[in-house]
Design a protein around this motif. Sequence first.
Motif, PDB file in Angstrom:
ATOM      1  N   VAL B  64       0.867  -1.257   0.082  1.00 37.91           N
ATOM      2  CA  VAL B  64      -0.087  -0.033  -0.058  1.00 37.91           C
ATOM      3  C   VAL B  64       1.030   1.381   0.088  1.00 37.91           C
ATOM      4  CG1 VAL B  64      -1.700   1.178   1.257  1.00 37.91           C
ATOM      5  CG2 VAL B  64      -1.722  -1.028   1.066  1.00 37.91           C
ATOM      6  N   ALA B  65       1.777   1.160   0.753  1.00 39.01           N
ATOM      7  CA  ALA B  65       2.694   2.294   0.898  1.00 39.01           C
ATOM      8  C   ALA B  65       3.656   2.730  -0.219  1.00 39.01           C
ATOM      9  CB  ALA B  65       3.481   2.094   2.477  1.00 39.01           C
ATOM     10  N   THR B  89      -0.265  11.701  11.644  1.00 35.79           N
ATOM     11  CA  THR B  89      -1.009  11.958  12.670  1.00 35.79           C
ATOM     12  C   THR B  89      -1.609  10.583  13.249  1.00 35.79           C
ATOM     13  OG1 THR B  89      -3.266  12.252  11.626  1.00 35.79           O
ATOM     14  CG2 THR B  89      -1.947  14.243  12.373  1.00 35.79           C
ATOM     15  N   ASN B  90      -1.932   9.490  12.374  1.00 31.07           N
ATOM     16  CA  ASN B  90      -2.528   8.252  12.816  1.00 31.07           C
ATOM     17  C   ASN B  90      -1.307   7.533  13.457  1.00 31.07           C
ATOM     18  OD1 ASN B  90      -4.979   8.400  11.311  1.00 31.07           O
ATOM     19  ND2 ASN B  90      -3.797   8.367   9.548  1.00 31.07           N
ATOM     20  N   ARG B  91      -0.017   7.929  13.240  1.00 33.51           N
ATOM     21  CA  ARG B  91       1.080   7.060  14.152  1.00 33.51           C
ATOM     22  C   ARG B  91       1.061   7.904  15.501  1.00 33.51           C
ATOM     23  NH1 ARG B  91       4.202   5.362  16.424  1.00 33.51           N
ATOM     24  NH2 ARG B  91       5.909   3.956  15.992  1.00 33.51           N
ATOM     25  N   ASN B 126       1.543   1.128  11.023  1.00 34.63           N
ATOM     26  CA  ASN B 126       2.832   1.065  10.181  1.00 34.63           C
ATOM     27  C   ASN B 126       2.681   1.433   8.670  1.00 34.63           C
ATOM     28  OD1 ASN B 126       4.232  -0.528  11.657  1.00 34.63           O
ATOM     29  ND2 ASN B 126       3.346  -2.728  11.086  1.00 34.63           N
ATOM     30  N   VAL B 127       1.638   1.798   8.330  1.00 35.03           N
ATOM     31  CA  VAL B 127       1.220   2.259   6.799  1.00 35.03           C
ATOM     32  C   VAL B 127       1.975   3.675   6.890  1.00 35.03           C
ATOM     33  CG1 VAL B 127      -0.348   3.152   4.871  1.00 35.03           C
ATOM     34  CG2 VAL B 127      -0.529   0.882   5.973  1.00 35.03           C
ATOM     35  N   PRO B 128       1.498   4.535   7.752  1.00 35.97           N
ATOM     36  CA  PRO B 128       2.213   5.938   7.925  1.00 35.97           C
ATOM     37  C   PRO B 128       3.759   5.810   8.136  1.00 35.97           C
ATOM     38  CG  PRO B 128       0.124   5.833   9.250  1.00 35.97           C
ATOM     39  CD  PRO B 128       0.679   4.326   8.752  1.00 35.97           C
ATOM     40  N   LEU B 129       4.145   5.101   8.845  1.00 35.60           N
ATOM     41  CA  LEU B 129       5.623   4.712   9.172  1.00 35.60           C
ATOM     42  C   LEU B 129       6.187   4.416   7.749  1.00 35.60           C
ATOM     43  CD1 LEU B 129       7.716   4.817  11.182  1.00 35.60           C
ATOM     44  CD2 LEU B 129       7.737   2.353  11.321  1.00 35.60           C
ATOM     45  N   ALA B 130       5.708   3.374   6.817  1.00 33.11           N
ATOM     46  CA  ALA B 130       6.286   2.813   5.684  1.00 33.11           C
ATOM     47  C   ALA B 130       6.402   3.888   4.652  1.00 33.11           C
ATOM     48  CB  ALA B 130       5.457   1.548   5.267  1.00 33.11           C
TER      49      ALA B 130
END
Lengths: 298, 250
Positions: B64-65, B89-91, B126-130
Motif C-alpha cells: 500500500v505504501a 497523525t495516525n502514527r 505501520n502504513v504511515p511509518l512505511a
Amino acid sequence: MSEVQEEPRAADLKRKDNRAWWLVLPVVVSVAFTAVIPLMTVVNFSVQDVFNPNDRIFVGLDWFREISRDPEVRSAFVRTLLFSAQVLLLEIPLGVALAVVMPRRGVWVSVALVLVALPLLIPWNVVGTIWQIFARGDIGLGGWAVNNVLGINFNYTLDSTDAWITVLVMDVWHWTPLVALLAYAGLRSIPEPYFQAAQIDAASAWATFRHIQLPRLRGVLTIAILLRFMDSFMIYTEPFVVTGGGPGNATSFLSILLSKIAVGQFDLGPAGAFSLLYFLIVQILCYVFFTVLTRSGR
Amino acid sequence: MLPLLWMFGMSIRPNEDILGSFSLIPQRVTFDNYATFFSDSSWYSSYLNSIIYTSMNAVMSLVVALPAAYAFSRFRFAGDKHLFFWLLTNRMAPPAVFLLPFFQIYQSVGLFDTHLGVAIAHMLFNVPLAVWILEGFMSGIPREIDETAAIDGYSLPRFFIRIFLPMIRSAIGVTLFFCFMFSWVELLIARTITSVNAKPIAATMTRTVSAAGVDWALLATAGVLTIVPGAIVIWFVRNYIAKGFTMGRV
C-alpha cells in the motif's frame, strides 16, 4: 575544508500532477478503515454520558471541560512532557554516537546490526518484565550491582526518584537502538567521495561529523525525533509492568491515567474526551516539531 | 546487552533458583523451560500466530505504501502536504484510544480473532511509518532517472517495477524490518481483537501469572524465543541496511 553544498530541495523540482491521487488512494482507504472510523466512535463517546449501549445522554462538551480542569490530568501531562524531553535529550545524541562508531564494512557489520537491534524486537510487556526483575535489589543483576557494588540504596518500588530513573533507563535501553539504526542507514547513504574529500582536506573526525555527516542526517533524524517523541509521549506498557504508575503517582503518565479511567472505571465519556484531548496535544506538539525540523535547514 | 544475557540466564534455570537468592552464574542448568514451551500448544501456536499476522502486515503495509510514497516524493498535487501530515497523525494516536472501537467494528465485520484482522489493525501505525520512511529514501534518488526512463519509453508501472524498486532495495528492507518490528511487539491492540485463533505470543505471556506466582523461567524462555524471528529478519535485511543506497553510484 570544503563545505558540502546542500542539494536543491526535492520539492522545488516536483512536477504538479493531480493524477498522483490514484497512487495515494490505497493508503487513504486503508487509513480510513483503521483510523477514521474508530475515531468517529471515540468522538461519539466523548459528547455523551453512556450508561449502557442503549441508554445515552448528549452532554456536549462537559467531559472536555471536566478533564481539562482535572489536577491529576494536569500533573500527568507535565510528568509525561518531562519524560519525553529527557528521553529525546538522552536517546538522540546516544543513538547518533552509536551509529557513528558502528563498523561500516566487514563481517562485524551484520553482528553489530543484530546486536543493536535486539532490544527493539522484544514485545513491550516483556521489556517491562525483564527490567522489573533486572532492577530488583535482591535478585536482579542491575539493582543488585547498584546496591552492592556502588553502595547506593536503590529501590524503585519505594522511592519515586528511583522508579523514574528505572523507567527512563529502561526506555533508553529499549529505544536508543531505533535512533541508532535510522542514523546508521542515513550515514550509509552518504556517498564515499564526500569522505575522500574530507580526508584530502585533512579534516578532523569531528569536522567530518559536523560538516558532512550531521547535515546529511537531518532527514532521518527528523523521523527519529518525531517517532521517539510520539512513542515516549504515549508510553504505557513498560512503566505499567515495572511500576504500575507508582510509587504514589511518580510514574503515572497520561496513558496510564487514561486507561485507568477507560478500563478501570469504565467511564466512556470522560475517557473519550481525554483520548481526544490527548490525541490533539500530541498532534499539536508534533506539528510544531515537524515544522521546526523541516524548516530549520532551509 | 546485559539485561538480555540475564534473561537468557533465567531461561535455563529452574524457578526456585531464580527466586531463591541472587547469583550471577546459574547453579543448575536446565532446558526444561524450552521443552515446556514447545510441548504446550497454547505457547507455540500463539508464537506462530504472531509470526503469521506480523508477516502479513509487513507485506500489506509495504504494497500500500510504495505507490503513495512515490507520489509524495515525485509529484505535487492538491492537498499533498496536508495529506502527508494527516497520515502521520495516525502514527500519533495513543493505541488505548482505539481499543473499544476496534473491538466493536471487528466483531461486526467478522474480522475478530483472525490473522487478517490483526494485520489490518496494525496497518494503522505501520502504513504511515512505511510511507514516511520510503518517501525519505525515494527523495534521495535523483529525478533524472525517472525522466531518462520515460524518454527511453518506459511506462510508469514498468519503470517502477523494473528500475525503481531494485534501486530502493535497501529502503524496502529497512521498511519491512520496521513494520515487522512494530507489529511484533505491539500488544494492546492485538490482544483486544483476538481471543483464541490469532492470539499473539505477547498475550500468552501475561498468562504465566498464576495462583502459584509468576513463572519467571518460562516467561524468560518465551522472551528469548520472541527475539529469534526478529533477529532472523534483521539478518536477512542486514545487507540492505548495510549496503547503502545506489544514489552514490549512479
